[in-house]
Design an enzyme around this catalytic site. Structure first.
Site, PDB file in Angstrom:
ATOM      1  N   SER A 164       0.789  -1.237   0.000  1.00 22.80           N
ATOM      2  CA  SER A 164       0.000   0.000   0.000  1.00 22.80           C
ATOM      3  C   SER A 164       0.818   1.282   0.000  1.00 22.80           C
ATOM      4  CB  SER A 164      -0.969   0.001   1.189  1.00 22.80           C
ATOM      5  OG  SER A 164      -2.032  -0.884   0.919  1.00 22.80           O
ATOM      6  N   TYR A 208     -10.553   2.869   5.455  1.00 24.03           N
ATOM      7  CA  TYR A 208      -9.411   2.566   4.595  1.00 24.03           C
ATOM      8  C   TYR A 208      -9.800   1.496   3.580  1.00 24.03           C
ATOM      9  CZ  TYR A 208      -4.534   1.463   3.423  1.00 24.03           C
ATOM     10  OH  TYR A 208      -3.346   1.257   2.771  1.00 24.03           O
TER      11      TYR A 208
END
Length: 395
Positions: free
Chosen positions: A93, A179
């Protein structure tokens, strides 16, 4: 980087007397030595290799423009190839920071606006719930609580389209942060539509060259495969498998050498030329407060100095897996140089962390070929940064 020699004592006396002292400590002090930096990093990172059975790790620091590289272990257990500054690791990420930079680049070029809605470029999303969100909402995970991952049933392009067309929010746009790969993944996908080129091509052929990054890829070319580390999970060698919007959310492979170039661009953004300067600046703006953390595009921000406990809370599993109420920042602006920026990342076989503080001219990247706990990455990186800043101040 040019290093000035220390002024002689007599010269300093003359300059002080005339009020023209130009050889102050920051201008003429020596850089920290390789050994000083290695000692700090060894103390913090070496124990993790054994504790979490990590075959290989690259830790790199940029400090006052000087680069330091400390490499541990193996990029491949099979070939016994050692980790180097050029070893390619999966960023997981941390790749989202490049997605954000590309969106910032597109906005700076007038190709899109963060206030646009996705259907402007992706007309199949017209009259859908997702189109109530803006591109900014998608990039800051505030579009109404997308899940962390796509459902397993989303395999093909048509599955993705159907998913977005039928998705329903759990909260009002701009009120919560959840998220999410599908959220920021859609921002990257829409950015590529706005720029009329494939996402991977835009990152590899437009973004990386402007950042001087020659060892970073979404699709690793054959001639660079020998540098691509193997990731490990329970002794099984692996690399990331294809997934929907993987390039946008977790698909970048890079080296510690290239990642320091990226961190230098963040730290010294005022020295960059347009349009890449505007692209980076766009990722340094804070939009939502979530506890002590400020959510920007890609990077997460904390006022510096920051306590370790605050960073651990902001990067916790709870923060990643649960929805949190947000407070919108009424007048978003570029963060102060006294800001701690960071981003974690992982794939099944790799773990990564990147952080920098512009005010202190320091940045750190940790790349490992095992996914081990975020807490441990953050503790080691934070303590290394604090020790190096102290060493710099007393030299």
């Amino acid at each position: 980087m040019l290093k000035s020699k220390p002024c002689s004592l007599s010269a300093k006396k003359v300059l002080v007397l005339t009020g023209l002292l130009s050889c102050s400590l920051p201008l003429w002090a020596q850089q920290l030595s390789e050994q000083q930096v290695k000692q700090v990093l060894d103390q913090q990172f070496k124990p993790l290799l054994e504790q979490y059975k990590i075959p290989g790790m690259a830790v790199a620091v940029t400090l006052d423009g000087q680069h330091y590289f400390i490499n541990y272990g193996l990029a491949s257990k099979q070939s016994k190839q050692a980790v180097s500054n050029d070893t390619l690791f999966e960023l997981g990420s941390v790749s989202k920071t490049f997605n954000a930079t590309l969106a910032g680049y597109a906005q700076g070029q007038g190709r899109l606006s963060f206030s646009d809605h996705p259907a402007k470029y992706f007309p199949e999303l017209k009259n859908t719930a997702v189109n109530r969100a803006t591109i900014l909402n998608l990039g800051t995970y505030s579009a109404g609580d997308f899940p962390l991952q796509f459902p397993d049933s989303v395999v093909k392009q048509q599955d993705m389209l159907k998913y977005y067309q039928t998705w329903q929010p759990k909260s009002q746009v701009g009120t919560t942060r959840q998220y999410s790969n599908p959220s920021i993944g859609l921002m990257g996908y829409v950015t590529a539509l706005a720029m009329k080129k494939p996402y991977a091509e835009l990152v590899e052929k437009t973004l990386f060259p402007q950042l001087g990054m020659t060892q970073s890829f979404i699709n690793v070319p054959e001639q660079h495969m020998s540098k691509y580390a193997w990731g490990y999970k329970a002794d099984q060698a692996m690399r990331v498998s294809a997934g929907m919007l993987d390039a946008e959310a977790y698909g970048v492979k890079s080296s510690s050498s290239d990642m320091l170039k990226f961190l230098d661009a963040q730290i010294n953004v005022q020295q960059l030329k347009q349009p890449i300067r505007k692209a980076i600046e766009n990722t340094h703006v804070g939009y939502f407060k979530v506890g002590s953390m400020t959510q920007g595009l890609g990077w997460e921000q904390y006022a510096y100095p920051v306590k370790l406990e605050t960073l651990l809370d902001g990067n916790s599993s709870k923060m990643a897996l649960e929805s949190h109420a947000v407070t919108p920042i009424k007048q978003p602006k570029i963060a102060s140089p006294a800001t701690f920026f960071n981003k974690t990342g992982a794939t099944n076989g790799f773990g990564a962390y990147a952080a920098f503080i512009p005010q202190q001219k320091i940045g750190i990247v940790m790349l490992a070929n095992t996914n081990f706990p975020n807490d441990e990455r953050i503790k080691a990186s934070y303590r290394s940064i604090e020790q190096l800043i102290q060493l710099k101040q007393v030299r």
